[in-house]
Write a protein that holds these residues in place. Sequence first.
Motif, PDB file in Angstrom:
ATOM      1  N   UNK A  80       3.087  12.153   5.908  1.00 27.50           N
ATOM      2  CA  UNK A  80       4.250  11.392   5.463  1.00 27.50           C
ATOM      3  C   UNK A  80       5.482  11.717   6.308  1.00 27.50           C
ATOM      4  N   UNK A  81       5.682  13.011   6.551  1.00 27.09           N
ATOM      5  CA  UNK A  81       6.849  13.432   7.330  1.00 27.09           C
ATOM      6  C   UNK A  81       6.777  12.936   8.765  1.00 27.09           C
ATOM      7  N   UNK A  82       5.598  12.949   9.362  1.00 22.97           N
ATOM      8  CA  UNK A  82       5.517  12.529  10.770  1.00 22.97           C
ATOM      9  C   UNK A  82       5.791  11.038  10.921  1.00 22.97           C
ATOM     10  N   UNK A  83       5.418  10.243   9.883  1.00 22.32           N
ATOM     11  CA  UNK A  83       5.770   8.816   9.945  1.00 22.32           C
ATOM     12  C   UNK A  83       7.282   8.639   9.902  1.00 22.32           C
ATOM     13  N   UNK A  84       7.939   9.449   9.086  1.00 20.56           N
ATOM     14  CA  UNK A  84       9.393   9.399   9.045  1.00 20.56           C
ATOM     15  C   UNK A  84      10.003   9.844  10.361  1.00 20.56           C
ATOM     16  N   UNK A  85       9.445  10.919  10.955  1.00 23.38           N
ATOM     17  CA  UNK A  85       9.946  11.394  12.249  1.00 23.38           C
ATOM     18  C   UNK A  85       9.756  10.319  13.316  1.00 23.38           C
ATOM     19  N   UNK A  86       8.650   9.603  13.214  1.00 23.28           N
ATOM     20  CA  UNK A  86       8.348   8.551  14.199  1.00 23.28           C
ATOM     21  C   UNK A  86       9.434   7.480  14.208  1.00 23.28           C
ATOM     22  N   UNK A  87       9.786   6.974  13.028  1.00 27.25           N
ATOM     23  CA  UNK A  87      10.790   5.898  12.984  1.00 27.25           C
ATOM     24  C   UNK A  87      12.185   6.429  13.306  1.00 27.25           C
ATOM     25  N   UNK A 108       2.431   2.742   6.177  1.00 26.15           N
ATOM     26  CA  UNK A 108       1.690   4.000   6.229  1.00 26.15           C
ATOM     27  C   UNK A 108       2.192   4.981   5.180  1.00 26.15           C
ATOM     28  N   UNK A 109       3.535   5.048   5.021  1.00 23.71           N
ATOM     29  CA  UNK A 109       4.099   5.958   4.020  1.00 23.71           C
ATOM     30  C   UNK A 109       3.639   5.553   2.621  1.00 23.71           C
ATOM     31  N   UNK A 110       3.653   4.257   2.332  1.00 20.65           N
ATOM     32  CA  UNK A 110       3.199   3.791   1.009  1.00 20.65           C
ATOM     33  C   UNK A 110       1.717   4.120   0.812  1.00 20.65           C
ATOM     34  N   UNK A 111       0.930   3.883   1.854  1.00 21.45           N
ATOM     35  CA  UNK A 111      -0.504   4.155   1.755  1.00 21.45           C
ATOM     36  C   UNK A 111      -0.800   5.624   1.494  1.00 21.45           C
ATOM     37  N   UNK A 112      -0.119   6.519   2.203  1.00 21.77           N
ATOM     38  CA  UNK A 112      -0.380   7.955   2.010  1.00 21.77           C
ATOM     39  C   UNK A 112       0.200   8.459   0.700  1.00 21.77           C
ATOM     40  N   UNK A 114       0.034   6.680  -1.966  1.00 20.58           N
ATOM     41  CA  UNK A 114      -1.025   6.273  -2.905  1.00 20.58           C
ATOM     42  C   UNK A 114      -2.174   7.284  -2.914  1.00 20.58           C
ATOM     43  N   UNK A 115      -2.513   7.806  -1.729  1.00 17.11           N
ATOM     44  CA  UNK A 115      -3.608   8.784  -1.682  1.00 17.11           C
ATOM     45  C   UNK A 115      -3.226  10.079  -2.391  1.00 17.11           C
ATOM     46  N   UNK A 116      -1.964  10.496  -2.266  1.00 17.97           N
ATOM     47  CA  UNK A 116      -1.527  11.699  -2.992  1.00 17.97           C
ATOM     48  C   UNK A 116      -1.621  11.467  -4.495  1.00 17.97           C
ATOM     49  N   UNK A 117      -1.230  10.257  -4.932  1.00 17.13           N
ATOM     50  CA  UNK A 117      -1.327   9.942  -6.360  1.00 17.13           C
ATOM     51  C   UNK A 117      -2.784   9.943  -6.821  1.00 17.13           C
ATOM     52  N   UNK A 118      -3.687   9.406  -5.984  1.00 15.00           N
ATOM     53  CA  UNK A 118      -5.105   9.399  -6.346  1.00 15.00           C
ATOM     54  C   UNK A 118      -5.677  10.810  -6.378  1.00 15.00           C
ATOM     55  N   UNK A 119      -5.227  11.662  -5.446  1.00  8.15           N
ATOM     56  CA  UNK A 119      -5.670  13.057  -5.456  1.00  8.15           C
ATOM     57  C   UNK A 119      -5.312  13.730  -6.776  1.00  8.15           C
TER      58      UNK A 119
END
Length: 847
Positions: A80-87, A108-112, A114-119
């Motif tokens: 999540x952080x690297x996507x933020x760093x990217x933009x 990508x941030x929304x997708x990841x 969602x995966x944290x929520x599923x975890x």
Amino acid sequence: MAILESYCEGNASLSEVWTQQGIFPCFYFTLVSTVLLSIAFLFGSLQYVCYNMYGTTMEPKYVPRSHLFFLQLFLSVVLLLQFGIYILWQSFGLGIVYGYMIVYSCLSIIGWLCTIALLYLERTRVLVRDRTRGHSTILLLFWALAFAAENLTFISWSSPLWWWSLDNTDRKVHFSLWMVRYICTFLLFALGLKAPGLPRRPYMLMINEDERDVEYSQPLLNQNGTGQSTWKDFRKKVQLLVPYMWPKGSLLLQMLVLLCLCLLATERVINVFVPIYYRNIVNELSGGAPWKTVAMTVGIYVILKFLQGGGAGTSGFVSNMRSFIWIRVQQYTNRQVQTGLFAHLHSLSLRWHLGRKTGEVLRSVDRGTSSINSLLSYIVFSIFPTIADIIIGIVYFTTNFNAWFGLIVFVCMALYLTITIVITEWRTKYRREMNARDNEAKSKAVDSLLNFETVKYYNAESYEVNRFNDAILKYQVAEWKTSASLAVLNQTQNFIIGLGLLAGSLLSAYFVTEKKLQVGDFVLFGTYIIQLYTPLSWFGTYYRMIQSSFIDMENMFELFHEEQEITDDINAADLIFKVGKVEFDEVYFSYVDGKEILHGISFTVPPGHTMALVGPSGSGKSTIIRLLFRFYDVKGGCIKIDDQDISKVKQSSLRSHIGVVPQDTVLFNDNIRNNIRYGRVTASDEDVEEASLAADIHERIITFPEGYDTQVGERGLKLSGGEKQRVAIARTILKAPQIVLLDEATSALDTQTERNIQASLAKVCANRTTIVVAHRLSTVINADQILVLQNGHIVERGRHDVLLAKGGVYAGMWMEQQQAESTDSASDTEIKDKSTEKLQAPSNKGN
């Protein structure tokens, strides 16, 4: 300030897929983020609704505390952080932001997220009817596609639009972020397969076990469980095989192994050059090359084809040589495994052997040992070469043709292997069930045949046939499931192969029409792909056979893992035999915890003396014999021979000084001579006959048509009970032990033969320490000491006349036996008198 440019770089269209020797970044990042978000958000929402509607909250005690689970969360947060760093880097570091970059980062941030929520959801809630373990398919698919997407960037290695050149700060930053994504997605995918934060077994099964659910109150037929992966404990299984793969101590066999590996590498090289020379022939013929050049090319092609082989079903010279050389290595492996397992089975305790099922053990051994050769052959000479050929094919087509060809090969191979593994793992439970039913059927058959006489006694032939028929029907149901699932797998594989061949052929034909490739290149692609698909079409078979081999070996590995109950101490020494004094000192023993058989038994047998053990059945008489022979270890106290604790000496040396005549004699399915010679395998025929004379069986043996060469049959069934017991006595006499144990040695003999053998045993036992277990008290009246056992205690001890004078338990047993013998004698006399009257009645009536 960041400048928001058009959606794609260079005002290009999103529909442009391939440009400048690579995938267009705008298309790639838009596609990847959209696909991942669709899986995580859409399917994740569906899973979230299902878990909340039909699930239940897991009790904290069933949720494992795992550092790896927190590592999963940490890796997801890093992404999540690297996507933020990217933009942020694009916005403030470069000042230029394209539309696809914003879309990629946000999706990508929304997708990841969602995966944290599923975890978190899977760690706290579970479906009530869920009988599986591990993460959901949605999470596993998300992580797998995320990692695959990062690998897809390698196709653009030569493209100047990507970061591989590292020629400026911007590309170095993007390369670093890609490295973070690559490592994190790989670790998440690998951890996802392990599922560290979830229970190791289905949640509801653990709940039912705690409630002592009836379904799981008994051990399962297959302890491994039908849902367990075949590759579980793969490293341990391979470690057991490694010692057999490399022939230690044989330089010749080691050289043969290395030669086989060299021939294997030669095959891979030949597989590359055969299509190339075939292409050269086509190009030279179509281009009008001189005859000498064409002839030389054709000659080299034929030589390579001879070395490679004629195609499917026909092996080449190199392959045949490798198979021929491998025979010796294969035989070595098979021999080592079988002898090692056979030795291990003999090292197991009497307790294990009394509880085994002979038919099931033999089936497990047969299937396990036969599967080892196929396992090694498939892994070394099929799986590894096939994977090498795939990698070589992808690299060759990407570098010499076009990246699209490499992509087609990569996608087809990845799909093929993935589908093969997934479906094969799914159908593993059917194969395992089929093996269990096969074991059950064969076990029933062997058990029934071993008890042939009992079946006849009770006229139960129809019952046994029906039982065997039911077992066969259950096996065939499992066999049908296995075959049906195999058909599904084969059709799926054929479909994927057909699609890949179609796509590649159309693309190569298109490039030929566009003059970008020659006709020979089209032939090269077709030849190479067919050559690649030929072993690939067998890859599913190889994988299934390897998996089947592991399944077949599971029971054999379980036999290897059976621990020896009775083992020698590390510093155990040989028993030093002196005079043969046997001593039991406060011995306690129980076969099952909580139910003691012997309670503080103490006695001493002086050298050369005979001690008798008498008492009712179950009092512990035979147990004392087994403990002295060290079939079991005592629970308390100790047993000594010549003041040496028998638990501290080697079992082989202890048993070499002891001879046993058991109550139930079992003979090998061999001739009488070899059965007697088993007491001392180096004995001559004359020694065997002398032992037979001493056991009063020689005269009986020579009356048989084949004499000492007479076969005794399975477990000695062709001989009577008395004959079998006399063979056992002869066997012990031949061994000439210093200590003799007689466990009801004459119980199956008639009175006259018993008296003859008692005289022979008196000579054999002279000057030897002897312990006799007897039911008929008349056989032990001359014993130096008699112990009377009752419920595991010694209630009386002394000589025959002393015990009679006491008027205790022994005297009561003696009186009962005397009265029984008197009653039997009176009955015999009455029967004879009645028979005489009947014979005389007709003559008197005539007078």
